[in-house]
Design a protein around this motif. Sequence first.
Motif, PDB file in Angstrom:
ATOM      1  N   ALA A  30       0.811  -1.215   0.000  1.00 49.81           N
ATOM      2  CA  ALA A  30       0.000   0.000   0.000  1.00 49.81           C
ATOM      3  C   ALA A  30       0.846   1.268   0.000  1.00 49.81           C
ATOM      4  O   ALA A  30       0.335   2.354  -0.266  1.00 49.81           O
ATOM      5  CB  ALA A  30      -0.938  -0.001   1.205  1.00 49.81           C
ATOM      6  N   GLY A  31       2.138   1.138   0.307  1.00 48.00           N
ATOM      7  CA  GLY A  31       3.015   2.305   0.317  1.00 48.00           C
ATOM      8  C   GLY A  31       3.073   3.049   1.628  1.00 48.00           C
ATOM      9  O   GLY A  31       3.422   4.232   1.672  1.00 48.00           O
ATOM     10  N   VAL A  32       2.761   2.364   2.725  1.00 47.98           N
ATOM     11  CA  VAL A  32       2.785   2.991   4.052  1.00 47.98           C
ATOM     12  C   VAL A  32       4.236   3.124   4.521  1.00 47.98           C
ATOM     13  O   VAL A  32       5.071   2.254   4.271  1.00 47.98           O
ATOM     14  CB  VAL A  32       1.956   2.160   5.057  1.00 47.98           C
ATOM     15  CG1 VAL A  32       2.053   2.726   6.467  1.00 47.98           C
ATOM     16  CG2 VAL A  32       0.499   2.090   4.602  1.00 47.98           C
ATOM     17  N   ASP A  33       4.522   4.219   5.191  1.00 49.24           N
ATOM     18  CA  ASP A  33       5.845   4.469   5.751  1.00 49.24           C
ATOM     19  C   ASP A  33       6.287   3.284   6.613  1.00 49.24           C
ATOM     20  O   ASP A  33       5.522   2.818   7.463  1.00 49.24           O
ATOM     21  CB  ASP A  33       5.798   5.744   6.602  1.00 49.24           C
ATOM     22  CG  ASP A  33       7.113   6.045   7.274  1.00 49.24           C
ATOM     23  OD1 ASP A  33       7.988   6.611   6.608  1.00 49.24           O
ATOM     24  OD2 ASP A  33       7.255   5.703   8.471  1.00 49.24           O
ATOM     25  N   PRO A  34       7.516   2.772   6.412  1.00 48.89           N
ATOM     26  CA  PRO A  34       7.975   1.596   7.157  1.00 48.89           C
ATOM     27  C   PRO A  34       7.984   1.765   8.682  1.00 48.89           C
ATOM     28  O   PRO A  34       7.750   0.798   9.406  1.00 48.89           O
ATOM     29  CB  PRO A  34       9.393   1.360   6.637  1.00 48.89           C
ATOM     30  CG  PRO A  34       9.456   2.054   5.328  1.00 48.89           C
ATOM     31  CD  PRO A  34       8.489   3.200   5.411  1.00 48.89           C
ATOM     32  N   ASP A  35       8.248   2.968   9.181  1.00 46.69           N
ATOM     33  CA  ASP A  35       8.252   3.174  10.635  1.00 46.69           C
ATOM     34  C   ASP A  35       6.856   2.998  11.224  1.00 46.69           C
ATOM     35  O   ASP A  35       6.689   2.385  12.279  1.00 46.69           O
ATOM     36  CB  ASP A  35       8.796   4.557  10.989  1.00 46.69           C
ATOM     37  CG  ASP A  35      10.278   4.694  10.695  1.00 46.69           C
ATOM     38  OD1 ASP A  35      10.980   3.659  10.635  1.00 46.69           O
ATOM     39  OD2 ASP A  35      10.736   5.843  10.515  1.00 46.69           O
ATOM     40  N   VAL A  36       5.852   3.531  10.535  1.00 47.42           N
ATOM     41  CA  VAL A  36       4.466   3.380  10.994  1.00 47.42           C
ATOM     42  C   VAL A  36       4.058   1.915  10.902  1.00 47.42           C
ATOM     43  O   VAL A  36       3.442   1.368  11.815  1.00 47.42           O
ATOM     44  CB  VAL A  36       3.514   4.270  10.165  1.00 47.42           C
ATOM     45  CG1 VAL A  36       2.059   3.984  10.500  1.00 47.42           C
ATOM     46  CG2 VAL A  36       3.831   5.742  10.385  1.00 47.42           C
ATOM     47  N   SER A  37       4.421   1.259   9.798  1.00 44.25           N
ATOM     48  CA  SER A  37       4.113  -0.165   9.624  1.00 44.25           C
ATOM     49  C   SER A  37       4.731  -0.990  10.741  1.00 44.25           C
ATOM     50  O   SER A  37       4.085  -1.892  11.293  1.00 44.25           O
ATOM     51  CB  SER A  37       4.637  -0.670   8.277  1.00 44.25           C
ATOM     52  OG  SER A  37       4.001  -0.015   7.222  1.00 44.25           O
ATOM     53  N   TYR A  38       5.968  -0.693  11.085  1.00 42.47           N
ATOM     54  CA  TYR A  38       6.666  -1.441  12.135  1.00 42.47           C
ATOM     55  C   TYR A  38       5.962  -1.272  13.479  1.00 42.47           C
ATOM     56  O   TYR A  38       5.731  -2.252  14.201  1.00 42.47           O
ATOM     57  CB  TYR A  38       8.131  -1.008  12.227  1.00 42.47           C
ATOM     58  CG  TYR A  38       8.854  -1.681  13.360  1.00 42.47           C
ATOM     59  CD1 TYR A  38       9.273  -3.005  13.250  1.00 42.47           C
ATOM     60  CD2 TYR A  38       9.099  -1.012  14.550  1.00 42.47           C
ATOM     61  CE1 TYR A  38       9.910  -3.646  14.298  1.00 42.47           C
ATOM     62  CE2 TYR A  38       9.736  -1.639  15.606  1.00 42.47           C
ATOM     63  CZ  TYR A  38      10.145  -2.952  15.473  1.00 42.47           C
ATOM     64  OH  TYR A  38      10.767  -3.579  16.523  1.00 42.47           O
ATOM     65  N   GLU A  39       5.622  -0.029  13.835  1.00 39.72           N
ATOM     66  CA  GLU A  39       4.955   0.213  15.114  1.00 39.72           C
ATOM     67  C   GLU A  39       3.636  -0.552  15.204  1.00 39.72           C
ATOM     68  O   GLU A  39       3.341  -1.190  16.216  1.00 39.72           O
ATOM     69  CB  GLU A  39       4.715   1.710  15.316  1.00 39.72           C
ATOM     70  CG  GLU A  39       5.990   2.480  15.591  1.00 39.72           C
ATOM     71  CD  GLU A  39       5.779   3.978  15.685  1.00 39.72           C
ATOM     72  OE1 GLU A  39       4.638   4.463  15.455  1.00 39.72           O
ATOM     73  OE2 GLU A  39       6.756   4.677  15.994  1.00 39.72           O
ATOM     74  N   LEU A  40       2.846  -0.498  14.134  1.00 44.12           N
ATOM     75  CA  LEU A  40       1.583  -1.223  14.136  1.00 44.12           C
ATOM     76  C   LEU A  40       1.794  -2.733  14.159  1.00 44.12           C
ATOM     77  O   LEU A  40       1.025  -3.464  14.778  1.00 44.12           O
ATOM     78  CB  LEU A  40       0.732  -0.827  12.928  1.00 44.12           C
ATOM     79  CG  LEU A  40      -0.019   0.486  13.065  1.00 44.12           C
ATOM     80  CD1 LEU A  40      -0.627   0.901  11.732  1.00 44.12           C
ATOM     81  CD2 LEU A  40      -1.107   0.376  14.133  1.00 44.12           C
ATOM     82  N   SER A  41       2.856  -3.205  13.503  1.00 41.58           N
ATOM     83  CA  SER A  41       3.115  -4.648  13.493  1.00 41.58           C
ATOM     84  C   SER A  41       3.524  -5.147  14.882  1.00 41.58           C
ATOM     85  O   SER A  41       3.182  -6.274  15.261  1.00 41.58           O
ATOM     86  CB  SER A  41       4.161  -5.022  12.442  1.00 41.58           C
ATOM     87  OG  SER A  41       5.463  -4.665  12.851  1.00 41.58           O
ATOM     88  N   VAL A  42       4.231  -4.321  15.644  1.00 41.42           N
ATOM     89  CA  VAL A  42       4.576  -4.703  17.016  1.00 41.42           C
ATOM     90  C   VAL A  42       3.308  -4.763  17.866  1.00 41.42           C
ATOM     91  O   VAL A  42       3.100  -5.716  18.629  1.00 41.42           O
ATOM     92  CB  VAL A  42       5.615  -3.733  17.628  1.00 41.42           C
ATOM     93  CG1 VAL A  42       5.807  -3.992  19.114  1.00 41.42           C
ATOM     94  CG2 VAL A  42       6.942  -3.839  16.885  1.00 41.42           C
ATOM     95  N   ALA A  43       2.431  -3.776  17.711  1.00 41.41           N
ATOM     96  CA  ALA A  43       1.164  -3.785  18.447  1.00 41.41           C
ATOM     97  C   ALA A  43       0.327  -5.002  18.052  1.00 41.41           C
ATOM     98  O   ALA A  43      -0.259  -5.675  18.914  1.00 41.41           O
ATOM     99  CB  ALA A  43       0.393  -2.493  18.182  1.00 41.41           C
TER     100      ALA A  43
END
Length: 148
Positions: A30-43
């Motif tokens: 989807a092109g989401v910023d990797p930092d945001v993706s990482y934070e959500l993936s940890v949650a």
Amino acid sequence: MSIWWSLHLRREAASVPLARRLFLGTMETAGVDPDVSYELSVALTEACANAVEHGGGPAAGRASEAYRVTAFLDGETCRIEVADAGPGFPGTPAPAPAARPDAESGRGLRLIEELSDHVQFGRSGRGGAVVSFDKILKWKDSPSLLMA
């Protein structure tokens, strides 16, 4: 852009990294910023791990052997829900149960709160626990979808 997916997973440890990899792949595409993706993936990982550990119902049956992960990417927001057939949270809807810093459990719920913009702890229609959390998204300069 709108993307929606839902997984029905067994309450097994191997399901947690599967859910995380599928989520990260969706966010990358989807092109989401990797930092945001990482934070959500940890949650997401914390919520799934809780479902695996605590999500069994009192009666033996198929409902207590599984949990559900649903992710919605809609416009500028990503919302994730993890629902199980466990005992739920006492006194919900309410804030997450408090965890002491030296406690062996409960820290994951606090981590979900810290990594998300909004979190809700509740009960599912089946009487189990539901953790819903969302975050405003940031985008990479050139989404992968445009490059494909």
